[in-house]
Design an enzyme around this catalytic site. Structure first.
Site, PDB file in Angstrom:
ATOM      1  CD  GLU A 194      -8.941  -9.458  -3.250  1.00 62.75           C
ATOM      2  OE1 GLU A 194      -9.807  -9.082  -2.454  1.00 62.75           O
ATOM      3  OE2 GLU A 194      -7.779  -9.795  -2.893  1.00 62.75           O
TER       4      GLU A 194
ATOM      5  CE1 TYR B  67      -9.349  -3.280   0.512  1.00 56.34           C
ATOM      6  CE2 TYR B  67      -8.342  -1.403  -0.581  1.00 56.34           C
ATOM      7  CZ  TYR B  67      -8.228  -2.518   0.234  1.00 56.34           C
ATOM      8  OH  TYR B  67      -7.021  -2.870   0.764  1.00 56.34           O
TER       9      TYR B  67
ATOM     10  CG  PHE C   2     -13.074   1.851   7.012  1.00 52.09           C
ATOM     11  CD1 PHE C   2     -12.658   1.193   5.868  1.00 52.09           C
ATOM     12  CD2 PHE C   2     -13.697   1.108   8.013  1.00 52.09           C
ATOM     13  CE1 PHE C   2     -12.845  -0.167   5.696  1.00 52.09           C
ATOM     14  CE2 PHE C   2     -13.893  -0.269   7.852  1.00 52.09           C
ATOM     15  CZ  PHE C   2     -13.468  -0.895   6.683  1.00 52.09           C
TER      16      PHE C   2
ATOM     17  CE  LYS D 153      -4.016  -2.125   2.315  1.00 54.75           C
ATOM     18  NZ  LYS D 153      -4.937  -2.012   3.475  1.00 54.75           N
TER      19      LYS D 153
ATOM     20  CG  HIS E 173      -5.452  -6.312  -0.150  1.00 53.77           C
ATOM     21  ND1 HIS E 173      -6.671  -6.288   0.489  1.00 53.77           N
ATOM     22  CD2 HIS E 173      -5.528  -7.289  -1.103  1.00 53.77           C
ATOM     23  CE1 HIS E 173      -7.460  -7.205  -0.084  1.00 53.77           C
ATOM     24  NE2 HIS E 173      -6.791  -7.820  -1.043  1.00 53.77           N
TER      25      HIS E 173
ATOM     26  CB  THR F  31      -7.079  -5.397  10.143  1.00 50.18           C
ATOM     27  OG1 THR F  31      -7.549  -6.588   9.509  1.00 50.18           O
ATOM     28  CG2 THR F  31      -7.462  -4.189   9.307  1.00 50.18           C
TER      29      THR F  31
ATOM     30  NE  ARG G 275      -5.774 -11.813   5.919  1.00 52.82           N
ATOM     31  CZ  ARG G 275      -6.485 -10.669   5.829  1.00 52.82           C
ATOM     32  NH1 ARG G 275      -6.787 -10.147   4.640  1.00 52.82           N
ATOM     33  NH2 ARG G 275      -6.883 -10.048   6.897  1.00 52.82           N
TER      34      ARG G 275
ATOM     35  CG  ASN H  98      -3.619  -1.998   6.993  1.00 55.36           C
ATOM     36  OD1 ASN H  98      -3.536  -1.719   5.801  1.00 55.36           O
ATOM     37  ND2 ASN H  98      -4.624  -2.687   7.489  1.00 55.36           N
TER      38      ASN H  98
END
Ligand code: ADP
Ligand code: MG
Length: 140
Positions: free
Chosen positions: A128, A51, A59, A11, A117, A93, A87, A114
């Site tokens: 995705e 998203y 958010f 990100k 993704h 998160t 993950r 964060n």
């Protein structure tokens, strides 16, 4: 156990701080292979499409503005149980809840910014990956 592919995004908070290499090292150290990768600049509309499952969340506007704020690195990771393994390597998160040694514990700035993704299930991984990559770009 099966070989899987998952979609990862480094990100804007992480690309801005020059952390692409350090984050990629975490993936590779965990046995995940980066089989496709490109650095792109998303528009806010593209971030919103990606998203869209979060469109009703409070958010959402903050998230899509952030994702379009600077370049991201989109990538396909491959390995044994790659979806769950990624993950694990990412961490929770919220970086305050992420286990020591995870990407988010080490690098994330906040619950929103964060650093990474990762797809959360086989169906979302497939969807995705095809959002960002054509079959021709996936050489394995
Ligand atoms: P994950 O990225 O761990 O799968 P989610 O799918 O729940 O987490 O949320 C997607 C992204 O939305 C998060 O990674 C984060 O960037 C952002 N986000 C989630 N919850 C919040 C929140 N409470 N405040 C701000 N941003 C959030
Ligand atoms: Mg998610």
């Amino acid at each position: 156990m099966a070989t899987e592919r998952t979609l990862s995004i480094i990100k804007p908070d992480a690309t801005r701080r020059n952390l692409t290499g350090k984050i990629n090292a975490k993936f590779e150290d965990a046995g995940l292979r980066i089989i496709a990768q490109k650095r792109i600049q998303l528009t806010k509309a593209q971030a919103g499409e990606f998203y869209k499952v979060h469109a009703e969340r409070p958010f959402f506007d903050e998230l899509t503005t952030f994702m379009a704020s600077e370049p991201v690195v989109v990538q396909v990771l491959e390995g044994e149980s790659a979806i769950a393994k990624n993950r694990e390597v990412m961490g929770a998160t919220n970086p305050a809840e992420a286990e020591a040694g995870t990407i988010r514990a080490e690098f994330a700035e906040s619950v929103g910014e964060n650093s990474v993704h990762g797809s959360d299930a086989p169906e979302t991984a497939k969807e995705e990956i095809s959002f960002f990559f054509s079959g021709l770009e996936l050489v394995g």
